[in-house]
Scaffold this motif. Sequence first.
Motif, short mmCIF file in Angstrom:
data_model
loop_
_atom_site.label_atom_id
_atom_site.label_comp_id
_atom_site.label_asym_id
_atom_site.label_seq_id
_atom_site.Cartn_x
_atom_site.Cartn_y
_atom_site.Cartn_z
N ALA A 124 -59.09 67.85 -45.48
CA ALA A 124 -60.40 68.42 -45.77
C ALA A 124 -61.36 67.41 -46.36
O ALA A 124 -62.59 67.61 -46.33
N GLU B 243 -67.15 70.66 -47.61
CA GLU B 243 -65.97 70.14 -46.92
C GLU B 243 -64.89 71.21 -46.79
O GLU B 243 -64.22 71.33 -45.76
N TYR C 23 -63.43 72.74 -43.26
CA TYR C 23 -62.00 72.66 -42.97
C TYR C 23 -61.43 74.04 -42.62
O TYR C 23 -60.66 74.18 -41.66
#
Length: 349
Positions: free
Chosen positions: A291, A303, A307
């Motif tokens: 991630a 992020e 992910y």
Amino acid sequence: MANNGAKESMLSGSLDPAAQKDKLQLKKRRFLRSRSAPHTALPPPETNVNESIPHSKSIFRNLHPSFRKVAICLAVYLGIGVFIFYLFRNQIKGLKTDRFLDALYFTIVTMTTVGYGDLVPNSDLTKLLACAFVFSGMALIGLILSKAADYLVEKQEILLVKAMHMRQKVGPTEILKEVEINKTRYKFILVFFILLILIIAGTVFLVTVEKLDTIDAFYCVCATITTLGYGDKSFSTQAGRIFAVFWILTGTICVALFFLYIAELNTESKQKALVKWVLERKMTNLDLEAADLDGNGTVGAAEFVIYKLKEMGKINQEDISLVMKEFEELDVDQSGTLSISDITLAQSS
């Protein structure tokens, strides 16, 4: 002690004019960037549950923008078909009633690929014309399935949700949210009931007008709407063919939509199961490394969201690369953030 320290820091901050100026500039900058956002100071407008519910743009406006175009295409197709098969009516053999009605009936039966066989082309020219019309008709049916029929079903979704929550005080916002979440399920329920009504209406009509017994009438209905069209039972009277012109087109489209929504429900349930598994699964160190897009050893909120969306199958790496490419093109000063000056420079270049 801690409260005193907090008060001292607040006082020292308020006494510092330079810090105040920076805060004001920061607030002003944020306001300029959020000019398109709604004003939070204004109270939300009062809504009456009995009033007509506004259409959701995501459902009603963007999903079927060419409803009128589909209706025009259908009218043109039927018009050309009736005109051609009326001119060459003597080259079509079978049980005939009215010349104009037979031409329209033959066009509908050809377009929907029912093909009873009660009216068939009897020359090379009419056979070639029938071949052209069956392929163009199938294409038009596909267009109707993806646009017009879906649109008409969605127009009734809100009424269905409202009826299901009749005893509850549910506002327009809640109803639209319910439609968005369970859109495919409500479409399936509506199409099922419409199809059931069409089957009953077709069976009753064939019994009363075409004088078939109940089993034969139901058999003819099923053979028609599934486009089997065995041909041993069909609409042979003038009144029957007037009914068939509308009923066959509606019934075949509803059957196609019915099976389409079954497939969509199956796909949707698998997608929801995958989302549930992704959200309930515990993060590991390997997940943290995957991630960490910028490789700084920590994972920010953006992020983490990216992910998880990748795990759910909502987006892929190619989507992320395309968005990042657009961001880099807009980030003219290469600061890693976008500002009004970046957008202005990007648009002027």
